[in-house]
Design a protein around this motif. Structure first.
Motif: not given
Length: 505
Positions: A401-419
Motif C-alpha cells: 500500500v506504500i510506494d516508498y519511492r514517493k516518500i524517500a530517496i534511495f541511493v545505492d552504496s557504491a554511488s553514495a561513497l563517491k565524494p
C-alpha cells in the motif's frame, strides 16, 4: 313527388355504404400505422437499453483511470508534467494509493472477512514477568502486581501494542481487521504474546546481587526462549499444524535467536531479514513491521522555510556488517556545509536533539545499521524529513500500500561513497520537489504510529490476515507430502532484490 322521394332513398344507400367502407379503410390504415410506430418504439427502447448497459459496463471498468487522471489534471500545477517525467513518483497516485488500492478500500474488498485470532494465556514469565525483570535490573523493587507494571519504551514495541490491542474490549476495537475469539476451535490464527524483544535486553548476564529472592532477580533470555518452546510444544493447537497457524513477534533482529528454527513455521513479525536465513523467514510467509519511532512527531505543515539544514544524521557511527558504511559516510559528510552528522546513542537527551535536528532539516540520512534497517527511518517519516536510504538489502513494511519511492530517496552504496555525490544530488532538488515528498510523507505517516487508533497496529493485522490462504495451503500440503530433507529452501521462501533496478536520482 313520391317517385322523387323513392329515388332519393335509393340513392342514399350506396353513399352510406361507401362512407362505411372508407371509414374501415382509414381505421385499418391507422391501426397499421400505429403498429409500425409501436414496433419502431420498441426497437428504439431496446436500443436505448443496450446503450445504457454498455455505458454502465464501460463506466465501471474505466472510471478509476479516468478519475485518477482528472484528479491529476485538476489538482496539479503546470509544472507537474515535467515533475512526473523526471521524478520517481507521479502526482496522480499518492504514496499510499497504488493501482487503485488505497487505505480507504483496504478493508472493503470483495469477499473480505474478519480474521479470528485466539490470544494464548501464556504464563506470566513470558509477558509481564519480563517487564518485572527489566524493572528489577534497573534497580527497582519487585512488584506486588506485575500486571500493573508499565512496558518500557524502546524501538521494538510491536509486541506490546499488539498484545494490548487484543486485550482491549470489543467496543474499542471497531474497524479492526481481526477479532479475538475465546474458543480456540473458532480461531483462524493463534497469537503468542511473548515479549521476545524486551526479553533480549533485560540483562542477559546480571549478577544475583544481595536480594534474597534469587528467582525473581536472576534472568536468562535463552532460558525463557527454550521454556516458551517447551510450553508451545505441549499445546494441542501447536501440535495440530506444527505451529504454521501461529503468529510470533521477533522484531529485534536477535530475538528468539536460540529457538528460531523451532518456531520458523509460524508467521514471524520481524523488522528485517538481516539475521535470518532464507529457510527461516521470507516475504511470503512473514510480515515486516516498523520500528517504534523514538522521537516526537512533527505536527507542522509542509515547507522548507524552517528547515535550514540540508542533511541530518544522528546515531552510532561505528556498526558491524553492512553498518560499516556509516563511518565512511561520516568521513565524506562531516565537513560539508549545511550538513549535520553526529555520533550519538539512545538517551533521552539525544532523542531531544535528534527531534530538533530532524524537524529542522530537509533530508535525513538513513544508512544501514548492524542489519539493513534501523529505527531512524521511521523517525524521519514522522518528522517529514525526507529519508535518504543507503541500504542495498533493506526490506520495508506495508509495501503493498506504500510506494516508498514517493516518500524517500534511495541511493545505492557504491554511488553514495563517491565524494560529493549525495550532497550534489540533494542540492539539485527544487523546493517544490522537496515539498512534494513532504506531502506524501504527511499522508502516510499514520502507518508508522503505533499509538494511533487506526495506525500501525491495524495495518499489521491486515498484513497478517493476508497470510491466511498461504497458511491453509501449507497446512494441507504438509499433510500429503512425504517428509524429506531439502538441500534448498522450499517454496515457502522467497529471495528478493535479485533483479532490482538502481533508482538513484
Amino acid at each position: 313527388m313520391s317517385e322523387v322521394r323513392s329515388k332519393s332513398k335509393r340513392s342514399s344507400k350506396p353513399t352510406t355504404s361507401s362512407n362505411l367502407n372508407s371509414f374501415q379503410s382509414q381505421t385499418q390504415t391507422l391501426i397499421s400505422t400505429m403498429a409500425r410506430k409501436s414496433s419502431l418504439l420498441k426497437q428504439t427502447l431496446a436500443t436505448i437499453l443496450v446503450l445504457l448497459v454498455v455505458y454502465a459496463l464501460l463506466n465501471t471498468f474505466l472510471s478509476p483511470a479516468n478519475s485518477s487522471s482528472s484528479s491529476s489534471s485538476s489538482s496539479s500545477p503546470k509544472s507537474m508534467s515535467k515533475l512526473e517525467t523526471t521524478f520517481p513518483f507521479t502526482y496522480a497516485n499518492s504514496a499510499s494509493v497504488e493501482n487503485g488500492f488505497s487505505r480507504e478500500n483496504a478493508n472493503n474488498f470483495p469477499g473480505k472477512s474478519v480474521l479470528k485470532v485466539y490470544l494464548y494465556e501464556l504464563p506470566k514469565r513470558f509477558t509481564h514477568g519480563v517487564i518485572e525483570h527489566h524493572s528489577i535490573a534497573r534497580g527497582r523493587q519487585p512488584a506486588d502486581d506485575v500486571a500493573l507494571l508499565q512496558y518500557p519504551g524502546h524501538q521494538h514495541m510491536a509486541e506490546w501494542y499488539l498484545y494490548k490491542d487484543l486485550t482491549r474490549p470489543d467496543s474499542e476495537r471497531v474497524g479492526s481487521p481481526v477479532i479475538r475469539v475465546s474458543d480456540p476451535d473458532e480461531a483462524d490464527l493463534f497469537y503468542v504474546p511473548f515479549f521476545s524483544s524486551l526479553s533480549l535486553i533485560v540483562n542477559t548476564a546480571r549478577p544475583a546481587g544481595s536480594d534474597p529472592d534469587q528467582g525473581r532477580v536472576m534472568y536468562s533470555d535463552e532460558e525463557n526462549q527454550e521454556a516458551l518452546v517447551d510450553w508451545l510444544e505441549e499445546q494441542e493447537y501447536w501440535k495440530r499444524n506444527n505451529g504454521r497457524d501461529h503468529v510470533i513477534v521477533a522484531q529485534d533482529p536477535n530475538a528468539l535467536y536460540r529457538v528460531i528454527d523451532k518456531v520458523k513455521n509460524s508467521v514471524l513479525l520481524v523488522s528485517d531479514f538481516g539475521r535470518l536465513r532464507s529457510d527461516q523467514a521470507s516475504l511470503i510467509k512473514d510480515v515486516i513491521v516498523p520500528y517504534s519511532h523514538r522521537i516526537s512527531t512533527y505536527t507542522g505543515d509542509v515547507g522548507v522555510e524552517n528547515r535550514k539544514t540540508l542533511l541530518f544524521f544522528m546515531g552510532a557511527r561505528y556498526r558491524k556488517e553492512g553498518g560499516k558504511i556509516r563511518d565512511l559516510l561520516f568521513q565524506l559528510l562531516e565537513n560539508e556545509e549545511d550538513v549535520i552528522v553526529r555520533h550519538g546513542t539512545q538517551s533521552r537527551e539525544n532523542r531531544r536533539a535528534a527531534s530538533q535536528g530532524m524537524h529542522t532539516s530537509k533530508f535525513c540520512l538513513n544508512p544501514a545499521g548492524d542489519t539493513p534497517s534501523a529505527c531512524r527511518l521511521f523517525d524521519s517519516i514522522v518528522s517529514l524529513c525526507v529519508p535518504v536510504i543507503i541500504s542495498d538489502s533493506i526490506e520495508l513494511p506495508f509495501e503493498d500500500v506504500i510506494d516508498y519511492r514517493k516518500i524517500a530517496i534511495f541511493v545505492d552504496s557504491a554511488s553514495a561513497l563517491k565524494p560529493g555525490f549525495v550532497v550534489s544530488m540533494l542540492r539539485g532538488l527544487t523546493t517544490e520537489r522537496i515539498m512534494e515528498y513532504q506531502r506524501e510523507l504527511k499522508e502516510v505517516k499514520h502507518y508508522f504510529q503505533y499509538g494511533e487508533l487506526n495506525g500501525t497496529v491495524n495495518e499489521i493485522w491486515r498484513q497478517v490476515s493476508q497470510k491466511l490462504p498461504l497458511i491453509k495451503l501449507m497446512i494441507n500440503r504438509d499433510k500429503r507430502l512425504v517428509k524429506r530433507e531439502l538441500t534448498e529452501p522450499d517454496c515457502s521462501c522467497l529471495c528478493t532484490n535479485q533483479t532490482g533496478i538502481l533508482t538513484s536520482l
